[in-house]
Motif scaffolding. Structure first.
Motif, PDB file in Angstrom:
ATOM      1  N   SER A  73       0.826  -1.205   0.000  1.00 30.00           N
ATOM      2  CA  SER A  73       0.000   0.000   0.000  1.00 30.00           C
ATOM      3  C   SER A  73       0.862   1.258   0.000  1.00 30.00           C
ATOM      4  O   SER A  73       0.612   2.187  -0.767  1.00 30.00           O
ATOM      5  CB  SER A  73      -0.929  -0.020   1.212  1.00 30.00           C
ATOM      6  N   ALA A  74       1.886   1.282   0.830  1.00 29.56           N
ATOM      7  CA  ALA A  74       2.776   2.449   0.896  1.00 29.56           C
ATOM      8  C   ALA A  74       3.528   2.630  -0.414  1.00 29.56           C
ATOM      9  O   ALA A  74       3.685   3.757  -0.901  1.00 29.56           O
ATOM     10  CB  ALA A  74       3.755   2.298   2.057  1.00 29.56           C
ATOM     11  N   GLN A  75       3.989   1.540  -1.011  1.00 22.83           N
ATOM     12  CA  GLN A  75       4.692   1.634  -2.287  1.00 22.83           C
ATOM     13  C   GLN A  75       3.762   2.168  -3.374  1.00 22.83           C
ATOM     14  O   GLN A  75       4.158   2.990  -4.194  1.00 22.83           O
ATOM     15  CB  GLN A  75       5.231   0.269  -2.707  1.00 22.83           C
ATOM     16  N   LYS A  76       2.532   1.690  -3.387  1.00 22.16           N
ATOM     17  CA  LYS A  76       1.563   2.138  -4.384  1.00 22.16           C
ATOM     18  C   LYS A  76       1.259   3.625  -4.199  1.00 22.16           C
ATOM     19  O   LYS A  76       1.172   4.373  -5.175  1.00 22.16           O
ATOM     20  CB  LYS A  76       0.282   1.299  -4.265  1.00 22.16           C
ATOM     21  N   ASP A  77       1.111   4.080  -2.941  1.00 17.63           N
ATOM     22  CA  ASP A  77       0.864   5.497  -2.664  1.00 17.63           C
ATOM     23  C   ASP A  77       2.026   6.349  -3.173  1.00 17.63           C
ATOM     24  O   ASP A  77       1.814   7.402  -3.786  1.00 17.63           O
ATOM     25  CB  ASP A  77       0.668   5.737  -1.167  1.00 17.63           C
ATOM     26  N   LEU A  78       3.254   5.898  -2.924  1.00 16.15           N
ATOM     27  CA  LEU A  78       4.433   6.631  -3.368  1.00 16.15           C
ATOM     28  C   LEU A  78       4.480   6.707  -4.896  1.00 16.15           C
ATOM     29  O   LEU A  78       4.726   7.767  -5.474  1.00 16.15           O
ATOM     30  CB  LEU A  78       5.709   5.970  -2.838  1.00 16.15           C
ATOM     31  N   GLN A  79       4.211   5.583  -5.532  1.00 18.91           N
ATOM     32  CA  GLN A  79       4.204   5.531  -6.989  1.00 18.91           C
ATOM     33  C   GLN A  79       3.166   6.504  -7.567  1.00 18.91           C
ATOM     34  O   GLN A  79       3.442   7.227  -8.532  1.00 18.91           O
ATOM     35  CB  GLN A  79       3.882   4.102  -7.407  1.00 18.91           C
ATOM     36  N   ALA A  88       1.974   9.166  -6.080  1.00 16.17           N
ATOM     37  CA  ALA A  88       2.404  10.539  -5.793  1.00 16.17           C
ATOM     38  C   ALA A  88       3.399  11.013  -6.846  1.00 16.17           C
ATOM     39  O   ALA A  88       3.311  12.153  -7.326  1.00 16.17           O
ATOM     40  CB  ALA A  88       3.015  10.622  -4.398  1.00 16.17           C
ATOM     41  N   TYR A  89       4.335  10.154  -7.230  1.00 13.76           N
ATOM     42  CA  TYR A  89       5.282  10.523  -8.292  1.00 13.76           C
ATOM     43  C   TYR A  89       4.552  10.740  -9.613  1.00 13.76           C
ATOM     44  O   TYR A  89       4.880  11.654 -10.375  1.00 13.76           O
ATOM     45  CB  TYR A  89       6.365   9.459  -8.458  1.00 13.76           C
ATOM     46  N   GLU A 105       4.584  14.294 -11.680  1.00 12.79           N
ATOM     47  CA  GLU A 105       4.968  14.423 -13.090  1.00 12.79           C
ATOM     48  C   GLU A 105       3.835  15.047 -13.909  1.00 12.79           C
ATOM     49  O   GLU A 105       4.093  15.856 -14.803  1.00 12.79           O
ATOM     50  CB  GLU A 105       5.359  13.061 -13.674  1.00 12.79           C
ATOM     51  N   HIS A 106       2.616  14.700 -13.606  1.00 15.76           N
ATOM     52  CA  HIS A 106       1.476  15.268 -14.323  1.00 15.76           C
ATOM     53  C   HIS A 106       1.374  16.775 -14.057  1.00 15.76           C
ATOM     54  O   HIS A 106       1.181  17.570 -14.987  1.00 15.76           O
ATOM     55  CB  HIS A 106       0.186  14.558 -13.910  1.00 15.76           C
ATOM     56  N   VAL A 107       1.524  17.184 -12.813  1.00 13.37           N
ATOM     57  CA  VAL A 107       1.460  18.604 -12.461  1.00 13.37           C
ATOM     58  C   VAL A 107       2.595  19.363 -13.148  1.00 13.37           C
ATOM     59  O   VAL A 107       2.395  20.449 -13.704  1.00 13.37           O
ATOM     60  CB  VAL A 107       1.514  18.789 -10.921  1.00 13.37           C
ATOM     61  N   GLU A 121      13.954  20.152 -10.378  1.00 16.67           N
ATOM     62  CA  GLU A 121      13.826  18.730 -10.700  1.00 16.67           C
ATOM     63  C   GLU A 121      13.697  17.937  -9.408  1.00 16.67           C
ATOM     64  O   GLU A 121      14.448  18.154  -8.456  1.00 16.67           O
ATOM     65  CB  GLU A 121      15.039  18.235 -11.471  1.00 16.67           C
ATOM     66  N   VAL A 122      12.758  17.033  -9.344  1.00 17.82           N
ATOM     67  CA  VAL A 122      12.568  16.142  -8.204  1.00 17.82           C
ATOM     68  C   VAL A 122      12.916  14.736  -8.667  1.00 17.82           C
ATOM     69  O   VAL A 122      12.345  14.231  -9.614  1.00 17.82           O
ATOM     70  CB  VAL A 122      11.118  16.202  -7.674  1.00 17.82           C
ATOM     71  N   GLN A 123      13.886  14.129  -8.005  1.00 15.74           N
ATOM     72  CA  GLN A 123      14.312  12.777  -8.357  1.00 15.74           C
ATOM     73  C   GLN A 123      13.549  11.788  -7.495  1.00 15.74           C
ATOM     74  O   GLN A 123      13.533  11.906  -6.282  1.00 15.74           O
ATOM     75  CB  GLN A 123      15.815  12.599  -8.109  1.00 15.74           C
ATOM     76  N   PRO A 124      12.906  10.788  -8.131  1.00 16.45           N
ATOM     77  CA  PRO A 124      12.207   9.757  -7.335  1.00 16.45           C
ATOM     78  C   PRO A 124      13.213   8.931  -6.557  1.00 16.45           C
ATOM     79  O   PRO A 124      14.325   8.705  -7.021  1.00 16.45           O
ATOM     80  CB  PRO A 124      11.468   8.924  -8.381  1.00 16.45           C
TER      81      PRO A 124
END
Length: 134
Positions: A84-90, A92-93, A97-99, A128-131
């Motif tokens: 769940s946490a990994q999916k939320d992070l994904q 959010a990234y 990127e869309h914004v 730039e924000v690096q994942p």
């Protein structure tokens, strides 16, 4: 069957796999004994009993695994899962990127509008924000 981490789950699945092979072997031995001209009833009964016992253990183990997977797949947080946490992070990234792409489009439109009006153009850039590595 205790619920542990992924390694424990894999070990439990390996044990279930060995039990399946063992039950097939017991069934084969029982059938082999039955195919003889003079089968020994005690041998047939022994192999059949072992087959049924092992089959029961397989069923219990698989039921436990299925119950675990049902808990994990509901999306409810539970001990030992970070899906769940990994999916939320994904997600959010993805939203970030869309914004960024939408802001870049809007800035491009703004610059074009200013050029058409002959005004002084001021450009803005987003950092730039690096994942993070997963």
């Amino acid at each position: 069957m205790a619920t542990g981490g992924p390694r424990d789950r894999l070990l439990q699945l390996e044990r279930i796999e060995r039990d399946i092979a063992s039950s097939i072997q017991s069934a084969g031995l029982a059938l082999q004994e039955l195919s003889k001209e003079k089968p020994i009833p005690k041998q047939v009964e022994s192999h059949t009993t072992l087959f049924l016992k092992t089959l029961q253990e397989v069923e219990t183990g698989l039921t436990s695994q299925i119950q675990y997977l049902t808990q994990v797949s509901t999306g409810q947080p539970h001990e030992g899962s970070c899906y769940s946490a990994q999916k939320d992070l994904q997600m959010a990234y993805h939203r970030l990127e869309h914004v960024k792409s939408r802001l870049a489009e809007l800035d491009k439109i703004r610059l074009e509008h200013l050029r058409q009006q002959g005004q002084m153009i001021r450009s803005y850039s987003l950092p730039e924000v690096q994942p993070h590595s997963q």
